[in-house]
Every structure is written in C-alpha cells, then in structure tokens.
Enzyme design. Structure first.
Site, mmCIF file in Angstrom:
data_model
loop_
_atom_site.group_PDB
_atom_site.id
_atom_site.type_symbol
_atom_site.label_atom_id
_atom_site.label_comp_id
_atom_site.label_asym_id
_atom_site.label_seq_id
_atom_site.Cartn_x
_atom_site.Cartn_y
_atom_site.Cartn_z
ATOM 1 N N GLU A 158 -0.325 -2.915 -1.031
ATOM 2 C CA GLU A 158 -0.946 -3.361 -2.228
ATOM 3 C C GLU A 158 -0.266 -3.808 -2.960
ATOM 4 O O GLU A 158 0.390 -4.228 -3.085
ATOM 5 C CB GLU A 158 -0.400 -1.130 -2.358
ATOM 6 C CG GLU A 158 -1.762 -0.330 -1.898
ATOM 7 C CD GLU A 158 -1.124 0.684 -2.260
ATOM 8 O OE1 GLU A 158 -0.666 1.184 -3.001
ATOM 9 O OE2 GLU A 158 -1.247 1.833 -1.483
ATOM 10 N N THR A 184 -5.725 4.289 9.361
ATOM 11 C CA THR A 184 -5.205 4.561 10.393
ATOM 12 C C THR A 184 -4.869 5.595 10.878
ATOM 13 O O THR A 184 -4.940 6.412 10.526
ATOM 14 C CB THR A 184 -3.311 4.386 9.265
ATOM 15 O OG1 THR A 184 -3.349 3.526 8.601
ATOM 16 C CG2 THR A 184 -2.159 4.044 9.994
ATOM 17 N N GLU A 220 -6.181 -2.069 9.941
ATOM 18 C CA GLU A 220 -5.533 -2.660 8.447
ATOM 19 C C GLU A 220 -4.513 -2.764 8.214
ATOM 20 O O GLU A 220 -3.284 -2.192 8.372
ATOM 21 C CB GLU A 220 -6.214 -2.146 6.750
ATOM 22 C CG GLU A 220 -5.853 -0.742 6.991
ATOM 23 C CD GLU A 220 -4.772 -0.375 5.819
ATOM 24 O OE1 GLU A 220 -3.851 -1.587 5.652
ATOM 25 O OE2 GLU A 220 -4.395 0.901 6.399
ATOM 26 N N CYS A 244 1.161 4.311 3.281
ATOM 27 C CA CYS A 244 1.352 4.138 4.163
ATOM 28 C C CYS A 244 3.062 4.404 5.211
ATOM 29 O O CYS A 244 2.727 5.205 6.114
ATOM 30 C CB CYS A 244 1.316 2.983 4.505
ATOM 31 S SG CYS A 244 -0.130 1.981 3.751
ATOM 32 N N PHE A 304 15.637 -5.701 0.806
ATOM 33 C CA PHE A 304 15.921 -5.673 -0.686
ATOM 34 C C PHE A 304 15.962 -4.027 -0.481
ATOM 35 O O PHE A 304 15.392 -3.376 -0.027
ATOM 36 C CB PHE A 304 14.915 -6.035 -1.938
ATOM 37 C CG PHE A 304 14.253 -7.368 -1.844
ATOM 38 C CD1 PHE A 304 15.257 -8.357 -2.184
ATOM 39 C CD2 PHE A 304 12.934 -8.078 -1.318
ATOM 40 C CE1 PHE A 304 15.214 -9.881 -2.276
ATOM 41 C CE2 PHE A 304 12.878 -9.326 -1.171
ATOM 42 C CZ PHE A 304 14.002 -10.372 -2.282
ATOM 43 N N PRO A 305 17.534 -3.892 -0.625
ATOM 44 C CA PRO A 305 17.676 -2.641 -0.761
ATOM 45 C C PRO A 305 17.507 -1.908 -2.116
ATOM 46 O O PRO A 305 16.454 -2.604 -4.180
ATOM 47 C CB PRO A 305 19.493 -2.325 -1.297
ATOM 48 C CG PRO A 305 19.925 -3.951 -1.607
ATOM 49 C CD PRO A 305 18.813 -4.722 -1.105
#
Length: 450
Positions: A158, A121, A154, A266, A257-258
């Site tokens: 994960e 990245t 990419e 990343c 989702f909190p």
C-alpha cells in the site's frame, strides 16, 4: 485480452486498472452499488498515489468499466479474477465464504472455457475448493464446460501499489495446465519487458508462497522490534545495530526499521491464517505464534512509555493530560487503518484518561469511523500541539520528518516527544532542548551490567 475482476477493493481495483493500462479490456465487478456508481463518476474509494489518474484515463479510453452485473462480466471475459476479501474468522483462519460464493456465481453464468484466478490471499487448498464449487454449479446446469483454476497471489505494498504491479519483483502463477499457463504468461508479458520475473509453479505452492512471504516479513519486523526493546534496556542504539546487521548481504536493510508494530490488511491476517493452517495439519508453528504475541505487545510500547513519563498513578494515570498524535494510518501513503498500531495506542491512552488530538494527511475520515468524537482531529499538524503535554509520532509520513521544531517547542506545554518511528537524531533533539523518547535509542544500562 478480455478480463473481469470480481471485487473492487484495494487489490481488485489496482489489478483491474493496471491490466487496463497495459491494453486489456477490463470489467471490474462489485456488489456495492454505491461504490460502483462512485467509480463510474471517478470517485476512488481508497487512497493510493497515482490510482485515480489511471482509473480516469482508462475509463475515458474505454478499456476499463465498472458494473454490479457479475453474469455479464463473466460471459464477456476469458480470465476471471477473484479479488474479494478473506477476513480472519474468530479462530484466525481465513474466511472463504466470499471467494466460494463468487466461484459458484461463475459456475452459474459461464458460457464457455474460463480461467478462474484466485487473486485474493487464500490458504493452501483453496483452488481445490473453488474448482469443486464451480463444477457443482455446472453439474446442476448440466453444462459440460471447461475451466481451469489458477493461483496468482498479489504482492502489493500500500502506498506503492501501482509501481509494484507495473514493475513487479516477481509474478507467481500457480497452474497445472500448460495452455492456461501460456495465457497467463501472455497476460503478464507487458510487465516483463525488462526481465522475466514470472515464476510458474504448482497451485498449492503458489498459495503457500503468499503466506510464507508475508510471514517472513512480519517475523523480520518483529525481530527488529524485539532487538530495539533490548537496546533500550542495555543502552545500545538500535539504528546503529540496524546498520551493522543490514550491511550483511544475507540480511539486508529492508524491514529492519523498529517501531510500534506492524498492522494493515495483510501481515496480521496472514500470520494468523498460516498459524491456523499449520494447526489444522497438527503442526505447532511456535515461531509464528511468538511473532503474533510479540507484535501485539509492541503496539503497547509507546503508550507504556507515555504512562511511565507522564502518569501519576490511579485508575486513570493520564487524567488531565493531552497527547497530540501524528499519524493514524498503519503506514504512510495510505488511509488504511486496519490493525493499525494507532488504534491500540489511542485506545489505551483514552483508557488511561488522556485527551487525544490527532493529525494524519489521509486517514482522518477512517479514524472517525473508529473513534468518533472520542478524540479531536485536525487537518493541520501544528494546531493539535497547542498546550498539549506531549507529541507522539506513530506513522512516518514525510510531512513529519523535517518539522519546525521551534514552533513545536513553543506550542507544547513541555518539549516532550515520544517517537514511535525514530524519525529524528537523539543528539540534535537534545541540543534543541527536547526530551526525546524514541524506540531503542537512548535507554539506560541494565543495573546488572554496571
């Protein structure tokens, strides 16, 4: 096709293995001799479901090999992937020293046409810097050799990296040469058999795409975390709100989702890097700055809840209290603890004087590198609960979703759970006699609205 992948960390190892699985001859390179020797023996340095089996099979069948000899790997390969780290510098910008070092090494050793692919990245404009670095080395050698530089970011999650690579949502190729674009299309064709999800664009747009994607997802997570905090103040249920807004096809349910904030290798790094890139262009990207600040605050929410409920004032408000922690990795199905919310939470609990015990299915080894003997570890999720004052859930591993609540209640000093991932239903927890404190689900109504 003959490929080398330089950098055998998370991205490089997954990419190299998956390319080998699709029939290519792949050489993975790394400067870490111990890592390479371990890989040759089948010792995988990271936890990623399904990866070990693929590595062993492709090594046995002769398609995948490991070496520290970069010169050999470059000479043997047409396509050279750069997959080394780009850690954040002190100012948040991506550190390109490893990428450019590899580029110079390729220039020193290449002996014919090569395609050099930035898989790491990297900020917009990196391909230009790689091109200059390679050209300078060729000039020093007096070698008139052709090469092309490609951006191929990419998009691996994960815990699901193998599926993400083998069945990608999209493959982005940043390329300015038609011949090279066709070679890259051929390389990725085995992963496009059901539908063509390969997108070819100019190099700078490909470099921007990676950062823009991660910044968007980080923003979405952070927005929902902010809504959760407001729900706590106003007596609303954030999970009901999630269902209500997620049903809108323009929004969707993913990344709503909190919790206790995002982490990993990343999102934190890429948000900082994109904001820094904007700053270098004299552009004040105020939204990303707010995302970063809000996420930093979110990592403190759970420890603040624990202090508010169990603290007794003073410099060490949790002195004499023991907190059991379920979950250390930044997300399930990985042992990665880079920028993990658990690190902030546990450090704050220790500062407040609490004793901390922790369980995680995979990340204990990594946690010991961070905390040493300052906390207690166990490979059994129930052992850490005995006589603890509360249980705090930080990572949503499947092992924690349907536990033995009767056993939990009998082991804890009091039936008190702080849930940073909203794994359980508040009404059922109340019926079971627990005091249950999730994120954004059972707050009190603001006095101004009463």
């Amino acid at each position: 096709m003959k490929i080398c992948v330089i950098g055998s960390g998370y991205v490089g190892l997954v990419a190299g293995t998956c390319f080998a699985e699709s029939g290519n001859n792949v050489i993975c390179v790394d400067v870490d001799e111990a890592k390479i020797e371990g890989l040759k023996k089948g010792i995988i340095p990271i936890y990623e479901p399904g990866l070990k089996e693929l590595v062993l099979r492709n090594c046995e069948e002769g398609r995948l090999s490991f070496t520290t000899d970069l010169a050999y790997a470059v000479k043997e390969s047409l396509v050279n992937f750069i997959a080394v780290g780009t850690p954040p510098g002190a100012d948040g910008s991506a550190d390109l020293q490893y990428v450019l070092s590899v580029a110079r090494s390729i220039g020193q050793h290449m002996d014919g046409f090569k395609i050099i692919v930035d898989k790491s990245t990297v900020p917009v404009g990196t391909a230009d810097k790689v091109r200059v670095a390679v050209a300078e080395e060729l000039d020093r050698r007096g070698a008139a050799l052709e090469f092309d530089v490609v951006s191929n970011p990419e998009f691996l999650k994960e815990g699901a990296a193998i599926d993400d690579f083998m069945k990608p949502d999209r493959v982005v190729i940043g390329c300015d040469d038609v011949r090279t674009a066709e070679i890259m299309k051929e390389l990725y064709s085995p992963f496009m058999r059901k539908s063509n999800r390969l997108i070819v664009m100019d190099v700078r747009s490909a470099e921007m795409t990676k950062y823009a994607a991660n910044a968007m997802l980080a923003t979405k997570i952070t927005f929902m975390n902010q809504i959760a905090l407001l729900c706590d103040l106003m007596g609303a249920d954030v999970m009901a709100v999630r269902e209500g807004i997620g049903s809108d096809s323009r929004i969707g349910y993913d990344f709503l989702f909190p919790g206790v904030g995002y982490g990993g290798s990343c999102f934190p790094k890429d948000v900082k890097a994109l904001a820094k890139t904007a700053e270098e262009c004299d552009y004040d990207f105020i939204l990303l700055k707010a995302v970063e600040e809000a996420n930093s605050r979110q990592k403190k929410v759970l420890s603040d809840k624990i202090q508010a409920r169990l603290g007794n004032g003073g410099a060490k408000p949790l002195a004499g209290k023991t907190i059991a922690i379920w979950g250390l990795s930044f997300k399930p199905r990985t042992d990665d603890m880079r920028e993990a919310p658990s690190v902030t939470i546990i450090e704050r609990l220790l500062e407040m004087g609490a004793a901390v015990r922790a369980h995680d299915p995979e990340a204990i080894k990594e946690a010991k590198k961070i905390f040493g003997d300052r906390i207690t570890y166990s490979t059994n999720q129930y052992d850490i609960l005995k006589d603890a004052d509360a249980l705090a859930i930080i990572t949503e591993w499947n092992e924690y979703r349907n536990p033995d609540f009767e056993r939990i209640g009998n082991l804890l000093v009091q039936k008190l759970i702080f849930d940073g991932r909203n794994l359980y239903l508040p009404n059922r927890m109340k019926q079971a006699g627990f005091e249950y404190l999730p994120i954004g689900r059972n707050g009190k109504v603001c006095s101004e609205l009463v």
